[in-house]
Each structure stands twice: as C-alpha cells, then as structure tokens.
Scaffold this active site. Structure first.
Site, PDB file in Angstrom:
ATOM      1  CG  ASP A   1      -1.787   1.216   1.158  1.00 34.80           C
ATOM      2  OD1 ASP A   1      -2.489   1.419   0.025  1.00 34.80           O
ATOM      3  OD2 ASP A   1      -2.068   2.065   2.323  1.00 34.80           O
TER       4      ASP A   1
ATOM      5  CD  GLU B   1      -1.659   8.566   6.714  1.00 31.76           C
ATOM      6  OE1 GLU B   1      -0.583   8.884   7.129  1.00 31.76           O
ATOM      7  OE2 GLU B   1      -1.984   7.548   6.233  1.00 31.76           O
TER       8      GLU B   1
ATOM      9  CB  CYS C   1      -9.991   5.105  -0.219  1.00 28.61           C
ATOM     10  SG  CYS C   1      -8.532   5.661   0.673  1.00 28.61           S
TER      11      CYS C   1
ATOM     12  CG  HIS D   1      -6.241   6.121   4.466  1.00 21.66           C
ATOM     13  ND1 HIS D   1      -5.279   5.453   3.700  1.00 21.66           N
ATOM     14  CD2 HIS D   1      -5.472   6.412   5.361  1.00 21.66           C
ATOM     15  CE1 HIS D   1      -4.115   5.652   4.043  1.00 21.66           C
ATOM     16  NE2 HIS D   1      -4.199   6.456   4.948  1.00 21.66           N
TER      17      HIS D   1
HETATM   18  N1  DGL Z   1      -4.056   3.976  -0.189  1.00 20.21           N
HETATM   19  C1  DGL Z   1      -4.667   4.827  -1.105  1.00 20.21           C
HETATM   20  C2  DGL Z   1      -5.840   4.157  -1.479  1.00 20.21           C
HETATM   21  O1  DGL Z   1      -6.458   3.163  -1.356  1.00 20.21           O
HETATM   22  C3  DGL Z   1      -4.953   6.017  -0.157  1.00 20.21           C
HETATM   23  C4  DGL Z   1      -3.668   6.916   0.454  1.00 20.21           C
HETATM   24  C5  DGL Z   1      -3.116   7.596  -0.964  1.00 20.21           C
HETATM   25  O2  DGL Z   1      -3.711   8.561  -1.516  1.00 20.21           O
HETATM   26  O3  DGL Z   1      -1.976   6.968  -0.964  1.00 20.21           O
HETATM   27  O4  DGL Z   1      -6.441   4.898  -2.572  1.00 20.21           O
END
Ligand code: DGL
Length: 279
Positions: free
Chosen positions: A14, A157, A198, A200
C-alpha cells in the site's frame, strides 16, 4: 503437508498504512500464511499523483516484495490498483491481485436485494479520475457514481477517526455526493450501495455509517478487504494449522509506522524495517 496447503508468503503493498485494513482481513481468512507488508509511507499520498508516477512506485514495491519471497502480491491500495495494475500486467512472475474488482463484486453482492440505483463509490481523486470502479461495476451490470473525498486520508492519518471535524467533512462529502448523483440520475435517485474505494476509509466506517444512515437510510456500506481476501484464498490456499509470521517494511519513520499502523491492523506492530525504494 501437500503443495496446496503449504505455507505461503503473501506480499501486501500500500502507499502507507491503509492496506493494513486489507492485511487484517487476509489474516482472518488465511491465518496460516506468512505476510510481508510494504508501506510506501515516504511517498504517500498516491491519490493525488499521476498514473505514470503511481505505476513506477508500485513496480518498485512489487519488485522488492517478490525479491524477498512473496509468491503473490496484493496491491492493497485502491489508487495503485486503479492506476498501476493495468500497466503492470505480465511484467512480474508473481501474480498481482488488486482491490477494485473484488470491491465491485462485493458491491454487486450487497446490492442484490436493493434498488437499481448507482453504486456510490467514495475514493481518492486519482481513483475517481481513472473510472476504474465504474468499469468494474459495469461488469456486474451496475452503474457507479464516483465521488472524490481528498480530505479523508489526511484526517485518518492524523488519527481523527471520530473527531467532530471528520464528521463534518464526511457529512459534506455525502451531501455533495447525493446532490451530484441526483443531478445525473434523477431527483429521487438513491445509491444501491456505498463502496469504500480507499483503504483508509474502513477506519471511518462507523462515522460514515452514522452519517449515511441520516441521508441515505438502509443503504449498505461495503469495502473490498474481505472480498480481496476471499480472492487470495482461492489463488493461494494455505495451511491453517498454525499462525504465520508478519513482517513489515516502510519507506519512512518505522516508529510512526508501528504506532499508527497498529490502529489499522488491530494488533501491535513490533518490528518494522526501513527500506529505500529509490534505488
Ligand atoms: N491507499 C490509498 C488508496 O487506497 C489512499 C492513500 C493515498 O492517497 O496514498 O487509494
């Protein structure tokens, strides 16, 4: 132990910590595998970067994971799955698994008993611009309305997963999404599901559920973590008689990775190795 049930090493990549929500699901479904997780924390966010850059970063990460023994690599980042995966097909010996198709399949499953409204996809700007989710939903005969929510990643975050500010931001995004979706699909349109596009966003699930219940009552919220884990289970069945090992790599502060990552993973992170992907 047969070949099919031998211990496997699964790489999980990730842009940062978010993919740990996918690792958490993988561990629940395949506890017998060893996992090597790589978070490119030094270069996060990917969600505002170009396809070319995200592809280059993702290729470097897959190379490291494969060199260190991963037999399958899960691209547990929606942005990398959307922007890089189509460009990386066939470039590596190890199979690559993204989260977009499993996410769309999960939405299709959740919408079975629902209305025929579009799937409301919440994602980063880059994922939305790629329309990867719209294409994946179309395979299941579903329309999608994709909404970029760029403020949510930095709020997560920051650890503000139940903060009033995050609630307000979430409320605004959902209101905007409904309004914009209705301008396109008709004034009474309701989404058939809300897809967290996403990695997050599962950390905001309870807040999103509460706010969505006010605006769009009864609409199911889905994410791709469990569906991706199911997919990997079919690809790399593992023995489940003992729990496998976890190892973590990060491109920025290992202390911060261990501290913040524990929240995403749901368990303590003891050791993190710092690596450099710019080689
Ligand atoms: N890991 C990213 C996603 O799932 C989100 C964080 C980023 O923008 O790097 O899209």
């Amino acid at each position: 132990m047969t070949k099919e049930t031998a211990r496997r090493c699964i790489g999980v990549f990730d842009s940062g910590f978010g993919g740990l929500t996918v690792l958490r699901s993988l561990r629940q479904k395949l506890p017998g595998a060893d996992y090597l997780y790589l978070g490119d924390t030094a270069r996060l966010p990917y969600g505002s970067k170009s396809a070319e850059t995200v592809t280059r970063y993702t290729a470097a990460a897959v190379r490291v994971l494969a060199e260190r023994g991963a037999e399958v690599v899960v691209i547990a980042c929606n942005t990398a799955s959307a922007l890089a995966l189509p460009n990386l097909a066939g470039r590596f010996k190890v199979p690559l698994v993204g989260v977009i198709q499993p996410g769309a399949a999960a939405a299709a499953y959740a919408t079975k008993a629902q209305s025929v409204g579009p799937v409301l996809v919440l994602a980063t700007e880059a994922t939305v611009a790629s329309h990867a989710y719209a294409a994946a939903c179309a395979v299941h005969g579903l329309a999608a309305f994709e909404k970029a929510c760029p403020l949510l990643v930095p709020l997560v975050e920051e650890g503000w997963t139940s903060h009033d500010v995050t609630r307000q931001v979430t409320q605004i995004y959902l209101q905007e999404a409904l309004q914009q979706m209705r301008a396109e699909h008709g004034q009474n349109a309701m989404p058939s599901a809300i897809l967290l596009g996403c990695t997050h966003y599962p950390l905001l699930r309870s807040l999103l559920e509460q706010e969505a219940a006010r605006l769009m009552p009864g609409i199911p919220l889905v994410d791709s973590a469990d569906a991706t884990a199911e997919h990997v289970l079919r690809l790399a069945p593992c023995g489940i008689d003992e729990t496998g090992n976890l190892a973590f790599l990060a491109t920025d502060s290992t202390e911060k990775f261990a501290r913040l990552g524990a929240r995403f993973l749901g368990e303590a992170i003891i050791h993190v190795e710092r690596i450099d992907l710019d080689r």
